[in-house]
Design a protein around this motif. Structure first.
Motif, mmCIF file in Angstrom:
data_model
loop_
_atom_site.group_PDB
_atom_site.id
_atom_site.type_symbol
_atom_site.label_atom_id
_atom_site.label_comp_id
_atom_site.label_asym_id
_atom_site.label_seq_id
_atom_site.Cartn_x
_atom_site.Cartn_y
_atom_site.Cartn_z
ATOM 1 N N TYR A 1 -14.157 0.790 -42.816
ATOM 2 C CA TYR A 1 -15.477 1.258 -43.271
ATOM 3 C C TYR A 1 -15.372 2.642 -43.893
ATOM 4 O O TYR A 1 -15.977 2.918 -44.939
ATOM 5 C CB TYR A 1 -16.423 1.261 -42.066
ATOM 6 C CG TYR A 1 -17.655 2.137 -42.173
ATOM 7 C CD1 TYR A 1 -18.734 1.764 -42.959
ATOM 8 C CD2 TYR A 1 -17.737 3.332 -41.454
ATOM 9 C CE1 TYR A 1 -19.866 2.570 -43.029
ATOM 10 C CE2 TYR A 1 -18.865 4.132 -41.523
ATOM 11 C CZ TYR A 1 -19.925 3.745 -42.312
ATOM 12 O OH TYR A 1 -21.032 4.546 -42.383
ATOM 13 N N SER A 2 -14.568 3.517 -43.273
ATOM 14 C CA SER A 2 -14.457 4.864 -43.836
ATOM 15 C C SER A 2 -13.767 4.796 -45.200
ATOM 16 O O SER A 2 -14.143 5.509 -46.133
ATOM 17 C CB SER A 2 -13.736 5.806 -42.876
ATOM 18 O OG SER A 2 -12.373 5.466 -42.784
ATOM 19 N N GLN B 1 -5.277 6.106 -41.704
ATOM 20 C CA GLN B 1 -6.726 6.320 -41.875
ATOM 21 C C GLN B 1 -7.325 7.094 -40.708
ATOM 22 O O GLN B 1 -8.490 7.454 -40.742
ATOM 23 C CB GLN B 1 -7.458 4.970 -41.914
ATOM 24 C CG GLN B 1 -7.180 4.153 -43.133
ATOM 25 C CD GLN B 1 -7.709 2.750 -42.956
ATOM 26 O OE1 GLN B 1 -7.866 2.276 -41.825
ATOM 27 N NE2 GLN B 1 -7.986 2.081 -44.052
ATOM 28 N N ALA C 1 -10.232 1.340 -54.865
ATOM 29 C CA ALA C 1 -9.256 2.415 -55.059
ATOM 30 C C ALA C 1 -8.310 2.101 -56.211
ATOM 31 O O ALA C 1 -7.840 2.992 -56.906
ATOM 32 C CB ALA C 1 -8.466 2.635 -53.773
ATOM 33 N N PRO D 1 -22.462 -1.314 -43.633
ATOM 34 C CA PRO D 1 -21.244 -2.124 -43.584
ATOM 35 C C PRO D 1 -20.497 -1.983 -42.257
ATOM 36 O O PRO D 1 -19.665 -2.820 -41.930
ATOM 37 C CB PRO D 1 -20.410 -1.587 -44.748
ATOM 38 C CG PRO D 1 -21.055 -0.326 -45.215
ATOM 39 C CD PRO D 1 -22.483 -0.390 -44.787
ATOM 40 N N SER E 1 -9.832 -1.398 -50.986
ATOM 41 C CA SER E 1 -8.533 -1.426 -51.673
ATOM 42 C C SER E 1 -8.711 -1.677 -53.159
ATOM 43 O O SER E 1 -8.077 -1.019 -53.986
ATOM 44 C CB SER E 1 -7.635 -2.513 -51.076
ATOM 45 O OG SER E 1 -7.539 -2.345 -49.693
ATOM 46 N N SER F 1 -12.014 -3.915 -46.111
ATOM 47 C CA SER F 1 -10.675 -3.505 -46.526
ATOM 48 C C SER F 1 -10.397 -3.971 -47.949
ATOM 49 O O SER F 1 -9.779 -3.253 -48.736
ATOM 50 C CB SER F 1 -9.612 -4.035 -45.549
ATOM 51 O OG SER F 1 -9.681 -5.440 -45.462
ATOM 52 N N GLU G 1 -16.412 3.660 -47.544
ATOM 53 C CA GLU G 1 -17.369 4.721 -47.865
ATOM 54 C C GLU G 1 -16.751 5.743 -48.816
ATOM 55 O O GLU G 1 -17.434 6.314 -49.659
ATOM 56 C CB GLU G 1 -17.876 5.404 -46.585
ATOM 57 C CG GLU G 1 -18.724 4.513 -45.681
ATOM 58 C CD GLU G 1 -20.063 4.089 -46.303
ATOM 59 O OE1 GLU G 1 -20.558 4.761 -47.211
ATOM 60 O OE2 GLU G 1 -20.598 3.043 -45.877
ATOM 61 N N GLU G 2 -15.447 5.961 -48.665
ATOM 62 C CA GLU G 2 -14.762 6.871 -49.591
ATOM 63 C C GLU G 2 -14.907 6.354 -51.024
ATOM 64 O O GLU G 2 -15.210 7.109 -51.954
ATOM 65 C CB GLU G 2 -13.276 6.987 -49.220
ATOM 66 C CG GLU G 2 -12.504 7.927 -50.128
ATOM 67 C CD GLU G 2 -10.982 7.767 -50.023
ATOM 68 O OE1 GLU G 2 -10.504 7.038 -49.131
ATOM 69 O OE2 GLU G 2 -10.286 8.358 -50.866
ATOM 70 N N GLN G 3 -14.711 5.044 -51.196
ATOM 71 C CA GLN G 3 -14.814 4.467 -52.538
ATOM 72 C C GLN G 3 -16.264 4.412 -53.022
ATOM 73 O O GLN G 3 -16.525 4.512 -54.216
ATOM 74 C CB GLN G 3 -14.183 3.060 -52.571
ATOM 75 C CG GLN G 3 -12.696 3.049 -52.252
ATOM 76 C CD GLN G 3 -11.919 4.036 -53.102
ATOM 77 O OE1 GLN G 3 -12.194 4.223 -54.297
ATOM 78 N NE2 GLN G 3 -10.946 4.704 -52.498
ATOM 79 N N ILE G 4 -17.186 4.259 -52.093
ATOM 80 C CA ILE G 4 -18.606 4.284 -52.488
ATOM 81 C C ILE G 4 -18.943 5.683 -53.007
ATOM 82 O O ILE G 4 -19.587 5.845 -54.039
ATOM 83 C CB ILE G 4 -19.511 3.899 -51.301
ATOM 84 C CG1 ILE G 4 -19.266 2.443 -50.906
ATOM 85 C CG2 ILE G 4 -20.981 4.112 -51.652
ATOM 86 C CD1 ILE G 4 -19.957 2.012 -49.621
ATOM 87 N N ALA G 5 -18.452 6.697 -52.277
ATOM 88 C CA ALA G 5 -18.712 8.073 -52.706
ATOM 89 C C ALA G 5 -18.088 8.338 -54.074
ATOM 90 O O ALA G 5 -18.654 9.059 -54.889
ATOM 91 C CB ALA G 5 -18.154 9.051 -51.676
#
Lengths: 258, 244, 640
Positions: free
Chosen positions: C173-174, C132, C56, C70, C53, C49, C177-181
């Motif tokens: 985690y999702s 989320q 983002a 993760p 955060s 988290s 993953e959004e931020q990893i993408a």
């Protein structure tokens, strides 16, 4: 109990690998399968041999880390059970047990029984989320969700991402995983705005990872330790079709000169 | 068109094409078996077997709006395209799947997959071979397994199927088609996403029932001839049939 | 002597957090955020988290975890639920009430304003999670459902069946993953942090080992956030995942971070007992079972009969006899201590002799088999899956198990340790649960820290420093890397006869025996003698197969065991120095006539913060005094 093990040994990604046999005579019925593996490794260590590398963590069936094909079945013979929750009493004294890693080109073997499942993470990166920032949000009760819908979404979200579906599928398809993730969000109101884009991009990522195609064998469902239903595959198929054929390609298209 | 191309490129799209072409071929089988059953309805007052009349009808259907044979040939083209597409996508998918698991398991055990499902490629190959054979046998008459004369459907059937090997071979292939359909029809619902836990039981039962009905219908023809249950048809002049 | 400035805002407790944000915290502008690199170690609820955060917001985040994804962190195993003072039930819940319950549950050994902030943020967590797509249980009509949990007087626990932790972690985690993408977060899986790099007193990066290749590398950053969980595995057997370890925290401690209250460990009374020496972990059963089960052991240590055949007169319902007023529903710690006590007398049941019966026969007779089954169906199923016994036919066997650790790295109100630029969040800090944790509040704390606190407080530190003014070329990185390599080589070079696992098991037994459910001076002192002896043997007789430059799980384990050995000693020391009973820390010397923990607020109303003084030197105890302005001290009393 005495058992005979045939275990896949592979020293690195590039190694060809082979099956090796071991005998254990101090196994007891109350041991979990992974405790039996611990016992084997303890024995190998003391003998100066290399222990078998295998993934495991929570050992209570939720982290999705353990991954073994036992006698040809992902997570072994007991249905709706992860390897860590499988017990030796499900095997006979004198049993021969074959232990192999997940087999799929998208899950390369890292060492022995350890495979690289990062393809699953990349499928999630392709759209397995609700775009979001941390911060103030509306009160959840302002968007009521029919309890049955919430429960179905939770059924899908119960997926632990272990990869047994891929390992079990004769085609090495990842449709059960992808569809469970897409359905979880696609069922909930929060997931609606991105629903069709999500279906397209997750499927496209799944394809580029090199997973095979679903042929509706339902083997994934039968070997899934959480019993995820292939109904979610039908759901993803339907969403994907709508996304590909019906949904506007560009939602802003209406304002272009016609 | 762009959308179709994009769809075709995806795994799910290919499966959808297999399902839709499968549906077309399934529809054809329904029509085919319905037509076949005319062998049991006897002859008209001129002594022409209904099945022969039906064969002639197919040739001229659409007249006078369309030239003779136009409708028949359109249907044949659609069927041919369906068969080719069906086979192409399925072979492409099978190649993908083979790549997806380069190293196979030493031990492999199935918990759920039915034999019908696992043998789709085998049953499909048998059917593909059979289609070619069947056309050469009863449509063009290239392969002669009995007396054959164009247009005399009933007598052609009677002549071929009185041979136990021919009848037996046809019956065997019909069973294979049944096995193929048993997985294929249900699979089609799943692939098109029209399955649903609430109606899956019905869909599965219905697809098995319809498949059984079709196959029994098909088998009834060679079986009846084989066991000599079918009377000899009267000889009639070909002109009577074509009206020339 | 450590400088421990808790940075508690000087403002009434109700608006302390808002006041702090408005008046004390500096911000980093959106354009500057990408210039600051933040390392997050751990990807559980707190780590994921926080990384999501901060990513983002625009910070340049790198996140590390030792698992292959993760999503596997042990937050996933939390079953029960997450508290939030939404007051949806209109049953009198409020931020204050949740604060009160948490502080009282922690036996007044936590910092008031931290606890209040946790209660205040609880509601936002639910909003965030739902947005989320976390599928919390709903009622007919579609509104969120609640249940009561852990003996509190309101229904404020939100849940997703028995897998709340899994669903919340998948939500975090999702987001990650959004931020990893989006390339805002770079993820390093199968990497284990083996040391912290401190330059000029500030935390500037970490040294990690790639668990697949064995490669040891350095990573520089402007700030490091540890979200590395708890240390329950120091007992070897616990409900923690096998990989949970203290290494990251302990390495930070050795680099100057204060370790707070290490002896505060929560022990859960109802876990499935170990069945033999090969046992690798323990599985928790819900405590709600005690509502209908009667706990007993045979009176005779040599009892050989099956439990069903033992007549009433030969059964020892020890809780009912010793605590006639509360019987089987005595508080967790009392139930746990008594179970150990009867087993130590040799009355325990099961193959190891460490287990007691939890019998549903009476409840089944009274309420009917269906009523009992419908209430506990999934628990019975879980029990049967593991033990092969049907609790309807034969009594369950249960035994206490280590579950959660309240202690952790000392942090201030901003969640920063005393090492500038080093933060600790989630279970790895000590902040909110005092000496005992309220049920369903661990998930809450992790997410409050990760989603709402650290993204704001980290800016204050970063804004006061130049961005990107250090690279891994700095000699401190080379030095630390060399030290890490030497330690690995030293472990590989022992070439003795015993596996790391066997040492871990032995340490676990020592810890359980001497620093477990109940503690006393003599036993702790004995523990403090046994651990160094075991460590000596470890360095003499450890056997590590394989190559350090490959995936080598034995080596990973040995490093963790070594830190547990050192850490176990610290725990015993803390337990010895805290000469009072409070919460989960039960010193036999200090108990009420009813056997309840007896606090000593006069002398021990402080946080024990240990400072590393070098190998072989006793750590120094620092004290952060606690004040109780909002909620006056009161004796724990669950009887009225």
């Amino acid at each position: 109990m005495r058992i005979k093990l045939h275990v896949w040994r592979q020293s690195s990604r590039s190694d060809k690998g082979h099956m090796e046999s071991y005998e254990l005579d101090n196994v007891v019925e109350e041991m979990s399968f992974l405790e039996m593996m611990d016992t084997l490794n303890e024995k190998l260590t003391v003998e100066g041999k290399e222990p078998v590398a295998f993934d495991h963590d929570c050992r209570e069936g939720v982290c999705g880390m353990c991954s073994m094909v036992i006698n040809g079945e992902a997570h072994g013979p007991k249905s709706k059970t992860t390897t860590c929750q499988l017990y030796m009493r499900h095997f006979d004294d004198g049993a021969e047990i074959f232990i192999e890693p997940w087999r799929a080109s998208a899950f390369p073997v890292v060492r022995d029984l350890v495979v690289d499942r990062s393809a699953f993470d990349r499928i999630i990166q392709a759209g397995g989320y609700v775009s979001n920032h941390s911060g103030p949000k509306p009160d959840p009760n302002s968007i009521p969700i029919e309890p049955n819908i919430a429960e179905t979404a939770l059924d899908a979200a119960t997926c632990i991402g272990c990869g047994a579906c891929v390992a079990a599928c004769p085609n090495g398809s990842a449709m059960l995983f992808t569809s469970a993730k897409a359905s979880h969000l696609g069922l909930l109101p929060q997931g609606q705005p991105e629903r069709f884009d999500r279906a397209k991009s997750m499927v496209s990522q799944m394809e580029s990872e090199g997973f095979g195609s679903c042929r509706n064998y339902a083997e994934c469902e039968a070997q899934c330790p959480k019993g995820i239903s292939i109904a979610f595959i039908g759901r993803l198929n339907s969403d994907f079709l709508k996304a590909s054929l019906v949904e506007p390609i560009d939602r802003r298209g209406d304002m272009k000169a016609q | 068109m762009n959308r179709i191309q994009t769809l075709y490129k995806s795994i799910i799209g290919k499966k959808v094409i297999a399902a839709v072409t499968g549906l077309i071929l399934f529809g054809f089988l329904l029509g085919h078996v319905a037509g076949n059953l005319k062998v049991f309805t006897g002859s008209n007052d001129q002594g022409i077997p209904h099945i022969d009349e039906y064969g002639q009808f197919l040739k001229v259907a659409g007249e006078p709006l369309l030239p003779a044979g136009a409708l028949l040939w359109s249907a044949r083209l659609v069927l041919l395209a369906s068969v080719i597409l069906h086979i192409t996508v399925v072979v492409q998918l099978a190649m993908l799947s083979a790549e997806a698991r380069p190293v196979s398991y030493v031990k492999s055990k199935k918990k759920a997959a039915s034999l019908a499902a696992l043998w789709m490629m085998f049953s499909g190959s048998v059917i593909a071979g059979f289609i070619v054979f069947h056309i050469l046998h009863f449509t063009t008459g290239t392969i002669q397994l009995g007396e054959f004369e164009h247009g005399y459907v009933y007598n052609n059937l009677r002549s071929s199927f009185s041979n136990p090997f021919v009848a037996g071979g046809y019956i065997f292939v019909m069973v294979v088609i049944g096995v193929h359909l048993n997985h294929g029809v249900w699979s089609m619902f799943q692939t098109l996403g029209i399955d649903n836990p609430d109606r899956n039981k019905f869909l599965r039962t219905a697809s098995t029932a319809v498949t059984m009905a079709i196959i029994l219908g098909f088998i009834a023809v060679p079986a009846s001839f084989l066991f000599g249950l079918m009377p000899e048809a009267a000889n009639y002049a070909h002109d009577l049939l074509t009206g020339h | 002597m450590l400088t421990l400035d808790p940075k508690i805002p000087v403002s009434p407790i109700e608006d302390a957090w808002t006041f702090h944000k408005n008046n004390n915290l500096r911000l980093v502008g959106p354009k500057n955020r990408p210039k600051y690199k933040v390392i997050v170690v751990g990807s559980g609820l707190a780590g994921a988290s926080a990384a999501a955060s901060m990513g983002a917001m625009g910070y340049n985040v790198e996140c590390f975890c030792f698992q292959d994804s993760p999503r596997r962190a042990h937050s996933i195993a939390a079953q029960g639920g997450i508290n939030a003072s939404k007051n949806y039930r209109n049953d009198g819940d409020s931020t204050w009430r949740l604060f009160y319950d948490t502080q009282k549950g922690g036996d007044y050994r936590a910092r008031e304003k931290n606890v209040y902030r946790l209660a205040e943020l609880s509601t936002s967590i639910i909003d965030q999670a739902v947005s989320q797509g976390v599928p919390f249980a709903r009622e007919y009509g579609g509104k969120l459902a609640n249940r009561s949990f852990g003996g509190v007087l309101v229904e404020r626990t939100f849940y997703c069946r028995g897998e709340t932790g899994q669903q919340l972690l998948l939500g975090a985690y999702s987001a990650l993953e959004e931020q990893i993408a989006a390339k805002k977060v770079k993820m390093h899986t199968r990497h284990e942090m083996l040391d912290l790099v401190v330059v000029d007193g500030r935390s500037r990066g970490i040294v990690v080992r790639n668990l697949e290749t064995g490669e040891i590398t350095s990573h520089a950053a402007d700030a490091v956030v540890l979200a590395t969980g708890g240390y329950g595995n120091v007992f070897y057997l616990s409900t923690n995942a096998k990989g949970c370890n203290v290494t990251a925290n302990f390495r930070a401690y050795r680099k100057g971070a204060g370790f707070a209250n290490p002896c505060f460990t929560q022990i859960h009374p109802t876990s499935i007992p170990a069945s033999g020496d090969y046992q690798s972990k323990l599985t928790l059963m819900s405590e709600s079972l005690r509502n209908d089960g009667r706990i007993w052991v045979p009176r005779d240590a040599d009892e050989k009969r099956a439990p069903k055949d033992i007549p009433e007169k030969d059964r020892y319902y020890y809780l009912e006899e010793r605590y006639p007023r509360f019987g089987n529903l005595v508080p967790r710690d009392v139930a746990a201590r008594n179970a150990k006590d009867v087993c130590d007398q040799g009355l325990g049941v099961g193959p190891t002799g460490y287990g007691v019966y939890l019998d549903f026969a009476a409840a089944i007779e009274e309420k009917g088999i269906d009523a009992v089954k419908s209430k506990y169906a999934n628990l019975f199923e879980m029990y049967q899956r593991i033990t092969d016994d049907d609790p309807v036919e034969t009594p369950m066997r249960i035994y206490p198990a280590v579950h959660y650790t309240m202690g952790g790295l000392w942090v201030d109100y901003n969640l920063m340790t005393n090492v500038p630029g080093l933060y600790a969040i989630g279970e790895s800090n000590f902040a909110d649960h005092g000496a005992n944790r309220l049920g369903a509040s661990s998930l809450m704390q992790c997410l409050a820290d990760g989603y709402f606190i650290i993204p704001v407080t980290i800016g204050d530190y970063l804004s006061r420093h130049e961005s990107g003014d250090i690279t891994t070329d700095h000699p401190a990185f080379k030095e630390t890397e060399t030290a890490v390599r030497e330690r690995v080589n030293k472990l590989m070079a022992v070439k003795g006869t015993r596996s790391a696992q066997s040492f871990h098991r032995e340490l676990g037994k020592i810890m359980w025996e001497h620093c477990g459910i109940s503690r006393n001076k003599e036993s702790l002192e004995e523990g403090l003698r046994k651990i160094p002896a075991l460590r000596e043997e470890f360095w003499r007789d450890l056997k590590l197969p394989g190559d350090p430059a490959e995936l080598n799980q034995s080596l990973e384990h040995a490093g963790r065991v070594l830190d547990f050995l050192d850490f176990g000693e610290l725990m015993c020391r803390d337990a010895l120095l805290r000469d009072e009973s409070c919460g989960c820390h039960f010193r036999e010397e200090h108990q009420t006539p009813e056997g309840e923990a007896e606090r000593n607020d006069e002398d021990y109303a402080f946080v024990s913060v240990f400072e590393y003084k070098g190998e072989g030197t006793e750590p120094e105890l620092n004290k952060e005094p606690l004040s109780f302005d909002a909620l006056p001290l009161a004796a724990r009393n669950y009887k009225t």
